[in-house]
Motif scaffolding. Structure first.
Motif, mmCIF file in Angstrom:
data_model
loop_
_atom_site.group_PDB
_atom_site.id
_atom_site.type_symbol
_atom_site.label_atom_id
_atom_site.label_comp_id
_atom_site.label_asym_id
_atom_site.label_seq_id
_atom_site.Cartn_x
_atom_site.Cartn_y
_atom_site.Cartn_z
ATOM 1 N N ILE A 124 16.392 -28.666 7.859
ATOM 2 C CA ILE A 124 17.704 -29.243 7.540
ATOM 3 C C ILE A 124 18.393 -29.712 8.818
ATOM 4 O O ILE A 124 18.921 -30.821 8.883
ATOM 5 N N CYS A 125 18.365 -28.874 9.836
ATOM 6 C CA CYS A 125 19.018 -29.212 11.101
ATOM 7 C C CYS A 125 18.368 -30.414 11.768
ATOM 8 O O CYS A 125 19.062 -31.268 12.321
ATOM 9 N N GLN A 126 17.051 -30.492 11.712
ATOM 10 C CA GLN A 126 16.363 -31.642 12.291
ATOM 11 C C GLN A 126 16.730 -32.915 11.547
ATOM 12 O O GLN A 126 17.005 -33.948 12.163
ATOM 13 N N GLU A 127 16.736 -32.841 10.226
ATOM 14 C CA GLU A 127 17.077 -34.015 9.407
ATOM 15 C C GLU A 127 18.518 -34.458 9.654
ATOM 16 O O GLU A 127 18.815 -35.640 9.707
ATOM 17 N N GLY A 133 23.168 -23.329 15.142
ATOM 18 C CA GLY A 133 24.441 -22.615 15.219
ATOM 19 C C GLY A 133 25.508 -23.272 14.358
ATOM 20 O O GLY A 133 26.307 -22.591 13.706
ATOM 21 N N THR A 134 25.524 -24.591 14.360
ATOM 22 C CA THR A 134 26.480 -25.327 13.532
ATOM 23 C C THR A 134 26.181 -25.109 12.055
ATOM 24 O O THR A 134 27.096 -24.916 11.252
ATOM 25 N N PHE A 135 24.887 -25.115 11.697
ATOM 26 C CA PHE A 135 24.523 -24.840 10.311
ATOM 27 C C PHE A 135 25.093 -23.486 9.883
ATOM 28 O O PHE A 135 25.757 -23.369 8.860
ATOM 29 N N TYR A 136 24.818 -22.458 10.678
ATOM 30 C CA TYR A 136 25.237 -21.100 10.332
ATOM 31 C C TYR A 136 26.748 -20.896 10.407
ATOM 32 O O TYR A 136 27.277 -19.946 9.844
ATOM 33 N N PHE A 180 27.165 -22.317 6.605
ATOM 34 C CA PHE A 180 26.339 -21.821 5.504
ATOM 35 C C PHE A 180 25.461 -20.665 5.970
ATOM 36 O O PHE A 180 25.079 -20.599 7.136
ATOM 37 N N ASP A 181 25.119 -19.778 5.043
ATOM 38 C CA ASP A 181 24.272 -18.630 5.364
ATOM 39 C C ASP A 181 22.788 -18.969 5.333
ATOM 40 O O ASP A 181 22.001 -18.386 6.075
ATOM 41 N N ASN A 182 22.412 -19.887 4.436
ATOM 42 C CA ASN A 182 21.006 -20.220 4.238
ATOM 43 C C ASN A 182 20.921 -21.488 3.395
ATOM 44 O O ASN A 182 21.947 -21.977 2.898
#
Length: 74
Positions: A38-41, A47-50, A53-55
């Protein structure tokens, strides 16, 4: 306005993560999608993802909630 929940940058980041997940779901099931993918896409760090969102399941739930909100306002 950094630090204020739902500011423009935060909204952009969340929408970018949602689009990234939807793109990945065209290729494989949710159970196989990773935070790294997800982060690559989205071109966003983990860190920004988390921060938001948790998962991936939690991100998917946010997308479901958006759809439900759109339907309920019709």
């Amino acid at each position: 306005m950094v630090g204020i929940k739902n500011n423009r940058r935060t909204q952009y980041t969340i929408q970018t993560l949602k689009r990234a997940l939807l793109t990945l779901l065209q290729q494989e099931p949710l159970a196989k999608v990773t935070v790294t993918q997800i982060c690559q896409e989205a071109d966003i760090n983990r860190g920004t993802f988390y921060l938001h969102f948790d998962n991936p399941d939690n991100l998917f739930e946010a997308i479901e909630n958006d759809i439900f909100d759109q339907i309920s306002h019709c």
